[in-house]
Scaffold this motif. Structure first.
Motif, PDB file in Angstrom:
ATOM      1  N   CYS A 106       0.852  -1.192   0.000  1.00  0.00           N
ATOM      2  CA  CYS A 106       0.000   0.000   0.000  1.00  0.00           C
ATOM      3  C   CYS A 106       0.891   1.247   0.000  1.00  0.00           C
ATOM      4  O   CYS A 106       1.859   1.322   0.756  1.00  0.00           O
ATOM      5  CB  CYS A 106      -0.887  -0.020   1.239  1.00  0.00           C
ATOM      6  SG  CYS A 106      -1.847   1.485   1.467  1.00  0.00           S
ATOM      7  N   CYS A 120      -6.897  -2.443   0.934  1.00  0.00           N
ATOM      8  CA  CYS A 120      -5.809  -2.499   1.904  1.00  0.00           C
ATOM      9  C   CYS A 120      -6.387  -2.887   3.267  1.00  0.00           C
ATOM     10  O   CYS A 120      -7.255  -2.181   3.794  1.00  0.00           O
ATOM     11  CB  CYS A 120      -5.103  -1.144   2.013  1.00  0.00           C
ATOM     12  SG  CYS A 120      -3.900  -1.137   3.365  1.00  0.00           S
ATOM     13  N   CYS A 131      -5.393   0.108   5.996  1.00  0.00           N
ATOM     14  CA  CYS A 131      -6.050   1.418   5.821  1.00  0.00           C
ATOM     15  C   CYS A 131      -7.572   1.312   5.877  1.00  0.00           C
ATOM     16  O   CYS A 131      -8.245   2.242   6.300  1.00  0.00           O
ATOM     17  CB  CYS A 131      -5.674   2.039   4.483  1.00  0.00           C
ATOM     18  SG  CYS A 131      -3.953   2.561   4.360  1.00  0.00           S
TER      19      CYS A 131
END
Ligand SMILES: [Zn+2]
Length: 274
Positions: free
Chosen positions: A247, A267, A270
């Protein structure tokens, strides 16, 4: 796969080439011969898109309805001199003295009545590209649903025009866990996603590409405001088709899984559930 911005560009290209004229309509491949005969020689009035559906209005209240599906292509090109011969399996051809549009490999190509067009549109969710679209209609369906937001964004009866790439990237942009149920999405989150999709799809119409990187978006919007047009050859994506890579924000690995028939990318750090 073509998403809403592709269909909007196509509607504009068809309008520019044929609106107000009486083009020839044919089916070089033969599979749409009966439908083409119903449209041939009629006045082409207006082309419009709602989500991934294309509607071309002809005289006598006849509409051409096209859905490109995953592999369909509808090219509109100018020409001079002799009409170019069709290449490959051309389901539908619209031609004038100066332009030709060839449709290949659509999921759907049919002639509709105004009532049938209205019924198709009534089943679709709001399209972020239509200024009069009401995001409330999407929220009404979304916030009661136990299905995941990743599924709901792909459901054309919830929201029309978003496909897999916009889905993956918009969820990352708002750091939303793609597996969170619709009923767990907070109203401000949905409002932010809708507002963002209005912006992202508009840039998609200008550039013909799906652009979701903030720096690239700002640059394109600035150039478009100055010159009326802007292009980009190779957009950067945060998660789309980046499975196993790091990421850009947190460095953790991008995941993938099939959700609603297409490979979702996200991700795990995140977009973790909070
Ligand atoms: Zn991350």
């Amino acid at each position: 796969m073509p998403e809403g911005h592709t269909l909007r560009r196509l509607a504009t290209a068809l309008d520019d080439a044929f609106a107000g004229s009486d083009p020839r309509v044919s089916s070089p491949q033969g599979r749409f011969a009966d439908g083409a005969a119903l449209l041939d020689g009629l006045r082409l009035l207006h082309a419009d898109s709602v989500g991934k559906q294309l509607f071309v209005e002809f005289g006598r209240e006849r509409y051409l309805h096209v859905h490109l599906g995953l592999i369909g292509k509808f090219s509109v090109v100018p020409y001079a001199g002799a009409l170019p011969p069709p290449v490959g399996q051309v389901r539908l051809r619209i031609s004038s003295d100066s332009a030709v549009a060839d449709l290949r490999g659509p999921t759907l190509c049919a002639v509709r009545t105004p009532e049938e067009v209205a019924a198709v549109i009534a089943r679709l969710g709001p399209d972020p590209l239509h200024p009069q679209s009401d995001p409330e209609r999407a929220w009404t369906r979304l916030h009661r649903s136990g299905r995941s937001i990743a599924e709901l964004l792909m459901d054309q009866s919830v929201l029309a025009g978003v496909g897999n790439l916009y889905r993956c990237e918009v969820l990352f942009r708002h750091r939303v866990d793609p597996f969170r149920a619709g009923r767990q999405i907070r109203r401000p989150t949905w409002d932010a996603i809708w507002t963002d999709l209005v912006r992202l799809l508009a840039v998609g119409v200008i550039t013909g590409r799906i652009v979701t990187d903030e720096d690239e978006l700002l640059d394109l919007e600035e150039r478009a405001a100055r010159t009326g047009a802007a292009s980009i050859s190779d957009p950067t994506y945060a998660v789309y088709k980046r499975a196993g890579q790091a990421c850009h924000v947190c460095g953790s690995r991008i995941h993938t899984k099939v959700v609603a028939g297409r490979n979702l990318f996200w991700c795990g750090r995140c977009q973790r559930r909070r």
